[in-house]
Design an enzyme around this catalytic site. Sequence first.
Site, PDB file in Angstrom:
ATOM      1  CD  GLU A   1      44.806  47.468  39.863  1.00 19.82           C
ATOM      2  OE1 GLU A   1      43.784  46.793  40.077  1.00 19.82           O
ATOM      3  OE2 GLU A   1      45.669  47.680  40.727  1.00 19.82           O
TER       4      GLU A   1
ATOM      5  CB  CYS B   1      29.695  14.759  31.734  1.00 17.30           C
ATOM      6  SG  CYS B   1      30.317  13.787  30.364  1.00 17.30           S
TER       7      CYS B   1
HETATM    8  C1  LIG Z   1      40.181  41.433  38.084  1.00 19.17           C
HETATM    9  C2  LIG Z   1      40.868  42.657  38.556  1.00 19.17           C
HETATM   10  C3  LIG Z   1      41.100  43.723  37.685  1.00 19.17           C
HETATM   11  C4  LIG Z   1      40.615  43.753  36.258  1.00 19.17           C
HETATM   12  O1  LIG Z   1      39.232  43.813  36.185  1.00 19.17           O
HETATM   13  P1  LIG Z   1      38.530  44.051  34.756  1.00 19.17           P
HETATM   14  O2  LIG Z   1      37.099  44.005  35.088  1.00 19.17           O
HETATM   15  O3  LIG Z   1      38.955  42.948  33.868  1.00 19.17           O
HETATM   16  O4  LIG Z   1      38.971  45.377  34.252  1.00 19.17           O
HETATM   17  C5  LIG Z   1      41.807  44.811  38.165  1.00 19.17           C
HETATM   18  N1  LIG Z   1      42.254  44.845  39.434  1.00 19.17           N
HETATM   19  C6  LIG Z   1      42.038  43.840  40.308  1.00 19.17           C
HETATM   20  C7  LIG Z   1      42.557  43.944  41.681  1.00 19.17           C
HETATM   21  C8  LIG Z   1      41.337  42.716  39.899  1.00 19.17           C
HETATM   22  O5  LIG Z   1      41.105  41.728  40.774  1.00 19.17           O
END
Ligand SMILES: *Cc1c(COP(=O)(O)O)cnc(C)c1O
Length: 416
Positions: free
Chosen positions: A275, A344
């Site tokens: 991911e 601000c």
């Molecule tokens: C934020 C997140 C990601 C992506 O993280 P990166 O650091 O942008 O690669 C992947 N999986 C989950 C569950 C997340 O919360």
Amino acid sequence: MTCFTYRNGQLYAEDVALQDVARAHGTPCYVYSRAALEANWRAFDQAFAGHDHLVCFAVKANSNLAVLNLLARLGSGFDVVSGGELERVLAAGGEARKVVFSGVGKREDEMQRALEVGILCFNVESEAELQRLNRVEGGMRRRAPVALRVNPDVDARTHPYISTGLSSSKFGIPIADAPRLYAEAKTMAHIEITGVDCHIGSQITEVGPFVDALNRVLDLVDELSKQGIVLRHIDTGGGLGIAYQGEQPPAPARYASALLELMQRRGQTLKLLIEPGRAIAGDAGALLTKVEYLKQTGARRFAVVDAAMNDLLRPALYDAYHAIQPVHQQRGATEVYEVVGPVCETSDFLGHERALYIAEGDLLAIMDAGAYGMSMASNYNTRARPAEVMVDGAKMHLVREREQISALFAAERLLL
Ligand SMILES: *Cc1c(COP(=O)(O)O)cnc(C)c1O
């Protein structure tokens, strides 16, 4: 991969001068490079090519429809953390069956919608969520595909606000509780166990924490298989960092080979989901801004620019560093500036102590702003959010219009 380079002292995105983007669409303005986005996505996809896998872009990093659409065309999956992000993926042409749904607070209506469109998997973060998902599913006669997001209790050694894998974090299920919860899930009529998930944090610049986390997850997979619970995939989350300020994060290829070597050593052939968000979108975008004023108070010089913390929150929120580069390089004696916005708040800064040779009206590019830039932008101080432009070779496409001030309060009502 970066596609922002100087030619004859002018900063370009691919073959488009940023000065021309500012002329056409004004500032502040996010500029993305299609080539960089696609190359970054492909780097992950190719790195895992020898193994059954799916790259699920983390939508919260950059949720512009054009960005999602380009990745969908490459065959990307998506990691969403809200019903809103799911709708964006669908509107951008992403396939529901390649969507994983993460997040600690999924609402019932979000679960229903995700079931209705047929997502790949819910990454479930608590026992209560598992029970709700089983109930919600009850009315709809389709079983909910589930991976439990386990917390492997490893230290990602990153900023505490973006570290999620320690046992003290609100995210995930303690890995020690997972076997019991999987056993419970197995008895649930409307739940279909499909995988296991973890995500230990963001902006991680070494492979060690990823390998440690996967190792613990693989222990769990073995334990589950002894209980007769067989999974279809392992989701190792996102989190690979980028070089904001000279960090040397592993390339996707090295990250992948570390994970794949471990899988092989442990004799594990399950499909891998990853991911990545930041590592795909981060260096593919910059925030273009104009110097409004130079001023000096006491010993400090300020460059007041037309972008602010509402446009790019990372410096104010995490004390994050973004390189700030002149769009037109000029020779001259630099001064050290606090680069700040008009909002601000004292935390409204974009960079501390930057050596710049600039004058009022000059353009600056705040680099590596493609991830967690526009997606975190707000309307604080009733500031319209920036335009977004996608550069593709020598062409520029306006992929989101600058917000209209009138639209900011169009939904508000006076008392009768
Ligand atoms: C934020 C997140 C990601 C992506 O993280 P990166 O650091 O942008 O690669 C992947 N999986 C989950 C569950 C997340 O919360």
